[in-house]
Design a protein around this motif. Structure first.
Motif, mmCIF file in Angstrom:
data_model
loop_
_atom_site.group_PDB
_atom_site.id
_atom_site.type_symbol
_atom_site.label_atom_id
_atom_site.label_comp_id
_atom_site.label_asym_id
_atom_site.label_seq_id
_atom_site.Cartn_x
_atom_site.Cartn_y
_atom_site.Cartn_z
ATOM 1 N N GLN A 110 0.819 -1.216 0.000
ATOM 2 C CA GLN A 110 0.000 0.000 0.000
ATOM 3 C C GLN A 110 0.850 1.263 0.000
ATOM 4 N N ARG A 132 -5.344 6.196 0.524
ATOM 5 C CA ARG A 132 -5.274 4.969 1.314
ATOM 6 C C ARG A 132 -6.642 4.589 1.855
ATOM 7 N N SER A 136 -9.308 1.268 0.901
ATOM 8 C CA SER A 136 -9.882 0.335 1.871
ATOM 9 C C SER A 136 -11.401 0.371 1.901
ATOM 10 N N PHE A 176 -6.081 -2.922 -5.173
ATOM 11 C CA PHE A 176 -5.830 -2.766 -3.749
ATOM 12 C C PHE A 176 -7.088 -2.419 -2.980
#
Length: 204
Positions: A110, A132, A136, A176
């Protein structure tokens, strides 16, 4: 470790288990890892003979790379080809070398994605942290996703990065959003992985 102390009077801890034990890595490379932490799945066991972990940092990568983020982001096979010497490690921009050198030029963690956003796409550190959080959130907001994509592409293209590579980085970030490890998390897992493999190897 408690059982070793109780049954064999061996006093070991995570800190005192011998580091970089050749026999342990030989067992790992052979994918003889049933019953160990994190690397006993079929996906992990199929990767171990190809990645051939030889050091602790290899295990950090092994733990992190078999995740939806790197898999969906298309970084697993390029990493393996470069690791095996079948493909040359190249960087789409000079600034990427300091970020990606330890992972054969492809983002696996990440933090690397966040650093690319700052150094190559012109994000501020605060915007990178927002990235970030978005990574998520499973991309629940399509407008946010669309706007972020354009911001990343525009920023990288303005730095001379090709559109194809910019699209690849976006694909990696999108992957991600499903699941990707920070490096520190992978290192913590890898420590337990190594310890469980060491014990399995020497005290089955």
């Amino acid at each position: 470790l408690h059982l070793l102390q109780e049954k064999k009077s061996l006093s070991l801890s995570l800190a005192t288990i011998p580091h970089e034990d050749p026999a342990t890595y030989k067992m790992i490379q052979a994918a003889d890892t049933v019953g160990t932490f994190q690397i006993e799945s079929r996906a992990q066991m199929s990767l171990l003979p190809r990645l051939k972990p030889k050091t602790f940092y290899d295990l950090v990568i092994e733990v992190a790379i078999v995740r939806p983020g790197p898999i969906q982001g298309g970084t697993v096979h390029p990493f393996l080809r470069r690791r095996q010497g079948l493909e040359k490690t190249e960087y789409a921009h000079p600034l990427l070398k300091s970020i990606l050198q330890k992972t054969e030029g492809v983002p696996i963690f990440q933090e690397q994605v966040m650093q690319i956003a700052v150094k190559v796409a012109g994000f501020t550190p605060g915007e990178s942290d927002e990235l970030r959080r978005i990574m998520s959130s499973s991309w629940k907001s399509k407008p946010i996703m669309t706007g972020l994509r354009q911001r990343l592409l525009n920023g990288m293209i303005s730095k001379g990065v090709s559109l194809a590579y910019a699209e690849q980085i976006y694909k990696t970030i999108e992957g991600f959003s499903s699941s990707g490890f920070p490096e520190s998390h992978a290192a913590s897992f890898a420590l337990l992985t190594y310890a469980s493999c060491y014990l399995r190897c020497h005290y089955p």
